[in-house]
Write a protein that holds these residues in place. Sequence first.
Motif, PDB file in Angstrom:
ATOM      1  N   ARG A 293       0.820  -1.227   0.000  1.00 54.72           N
ATOM      2  CA  ARG A 293       0.000   0.000   0.000  1.00 54.72           C
ATOM      3  C   ARG A 293       0.848   1.269   0.000  1.00 54.72           C
ATOM      4  N   ASN A 294       2.147   1.127   0.281  1.00 54.36           N
ATOM      5  CA  ASN A 294       3.081   2.254   0.246  1.00 54.36           C
ATOM      6  C   ASN A 294       2.568   3.462   1.024  1.00 54.36           C
ATOM      7  N   TRP A 295       2.471   3.307   2.338  1.00 52.18           N
ATOM      8  CA  TRP A 295       1.943   4.391   3.167  1.00 52.18           C
ATOM      9  C   TRP A 295       2.783   5.658   3.081  1.00 52.18           C
ATOM     10  N   ARG A 296       4.041   5.559   2.685  1.00 50.58           N
ATOM     11  CA  ARG A 296       4.925   6.727   2.628  1.00 50.58           C
ATOM     12  C   ARG A 296       4.596   7.678   1.481  1.00 50.58           C
ATOM     13  N   ASP A 297       3.890   7.186   0.473  1.00 51.26           N
ATOM     14  CA  ASP A 297       3.607   7.989  -0.722  1.00 51.26           C
ATOM     15  C   ASP A 297       2.833   9.249  -0.339  1.00 51.26           C
ATOM     16  N   GLY A 298       3.430  10.421  -0.620  1.00 47.79           N
ATOM     17  CA  GLY A 298       2.801  11.700  -0.321  1.00 47.79           C
ATOM     18  C   GLY A 298       2.917  12.123   1.136  1.00 47.79           C
ATOM     19  N   ARG A 299       3.687  11.381   1.917  1.00 50.79           N
ATOM     20  CA  ARG A 299       3.835  11.701   3.350  1.00 50.79           C
ATOM     21  C   ARG A 299       5.331  11.742   3.690  1.00 50.79           C
ATOM     22  N   ASP A 300       6.032  12.631   3.030  1.00 51.17           N
ATOM     23  CA  ASP A 300       7.490  12.684   3.154  1.00 51.17           C
ATOM     24  C   ASP A 300       7.950  13.024   4.567  1.00 51.17           C
ATOM     25  N   ILE A 301       7.227  13.914   5.243  1.00 52.19           N
ATOM     26  CA  ILE A 301       7.649  14.335   6.587  1.00 52.19           C
ATOM     27  C   ILE A 301       7.506  13.182   7.567  1.00 52.19           C
ATOM     28  N   LEU A 302       6.371  12.507   7.500  1.00 46.26           N
ATOM     29  CA  LEU A 302       6.138  11.361   8.382  1.00 46.26           C
ATOM     30  C   LEU A 302       7.129  10.235   8.066  1.00 46.26           C
ATOM     31  N   ALA A 303       7.385  10.007   6.787  1.00 44.79           N
ATOM     32  CA  ALA A 303       8.337   8.961   6.394  1.00 44.79           C
ATOM     33  C   ALA A 303       9.735   9.261   6.923  1.00 44.79           C
ATOM     34  N   LYS A 304      10.137  10.531   6.882  1.00 42.71           N
ATOM     35  CA  LYS A 304      11.453  10.917   7.402  1.00 42.71           C
ATOM     36  C   LYS A 304      11.507  10.692   8.910  1.00 42.71           C
ATOM     37  N   TRP A 305      10.428  11.062   9.609  1.00 40.54           N
ATOM     38  CA  TRP A 305      10.394  10.835  11.061  1.00 40.54           C
ATOM     39  C   TRP A 305      10.505   9.339  11.365  1.00 40.54           C
ATOM     40  N   GLU A 306       9.725   8.513  10.641  1.00 45.01           N
ATOM     41  CA  GLU A 306       9.731   7.074  10.891  1.00 45.01           C
ATOM     42  C   GLU A 306      11.108   6.471  10.654  1.00 45.01           C
ATOM     43  N   ALA A 307      11.791   6.939   9.620  1.00 49.46           N
ATOM     44  CA  ALA A 307      13.122   6.401   9.315  1.00 49.46           C
ATOM     45  C   ALA A 307      14.079   6.635  10.478  1.00 49.46           C
ATOM     46  N   ALA A 308      13.990   7.808  11.096  1.00 50.70           N
ATOM     47  CA  ALA A 308      14.854   8.110  12.235  1.00 50.70           C
ATOM     48  C   ALA A 308      14.404   7.356  13.479  1.00 50.70           C
ATOM     49  N   PHE A 309      13.097   7.343  13.748  1.00 49.00           N
ATOM     50  CA  PHE A 309      12.597   6.709  14.972  1.00 49.00           C
ATOM     51  C   PHE A 309      12.831   5.202  14.952  1.00 49.00           C
ATOM     52  N   SER A 310      12.745   4.604  13.793  1.00 47.68           N
ATOM     53  CA  SER A 310      12.917   3.151  13.684  1.00 47.68           C
ATOM     54  C   SER A 310      14.342   2.710  14.009  1.00 47.68           C
TER      55      SER A 310
END
Length: 198
Positions: A171-188
Amino acid sequence: MQLFSASASPFARKCRVVLIETGQDDVEVRDVTANPLGGDAELNAANPSGKIPALLRDEGPALYDSRVITRFLDDRAGSNLYPQSRLWEVLALEANGDAIMEAALGITYEKRLRPENLWWPEWFDAQWTKIARSLDALESRSMPLLEGPVNMGQIGVGCALGYLDLRHDDRNWRDGRDILAKWEAAFSERPAMVATKP
């Protein structure tokens, strides 16, 4: 104490992350089988709904529902994952993460427990719509709450996004949600998130 858990459960993962973040290595984590159609007898005895996680305490009745367990563990450790100054915002953020997990789990159960010829596509779409709305809300108005010292809202959202990657990466939840995706990459990359990744 014993935490009944399952490695793929995002709700149990929240509790395991809290144990690591707060240094509570005296709690035994036990993998059990949970299933809406049945499951582990010991789990069912601890939690009548048969859901994980459940926390068997040395004194007092078992605790269940991840939000109850995480509040208990936070209080036990005095770790301030529910800071009083932002309590309602953190609780709402945690609830948003839980809502994402519930909808995603609904899709997973539909695919796992029903024959494919009985799958209900409208159900999949409705659950994903809930997830997408929640993700959009995180992206557009909740990012300030995801910053700062670690709190339970951040842990809940991190576990929810990890579950989407595990079960619904198509489903590619990151599509169109660059800020959230960047946060998740760091938090993970937090050690507790790495250690509990399913």
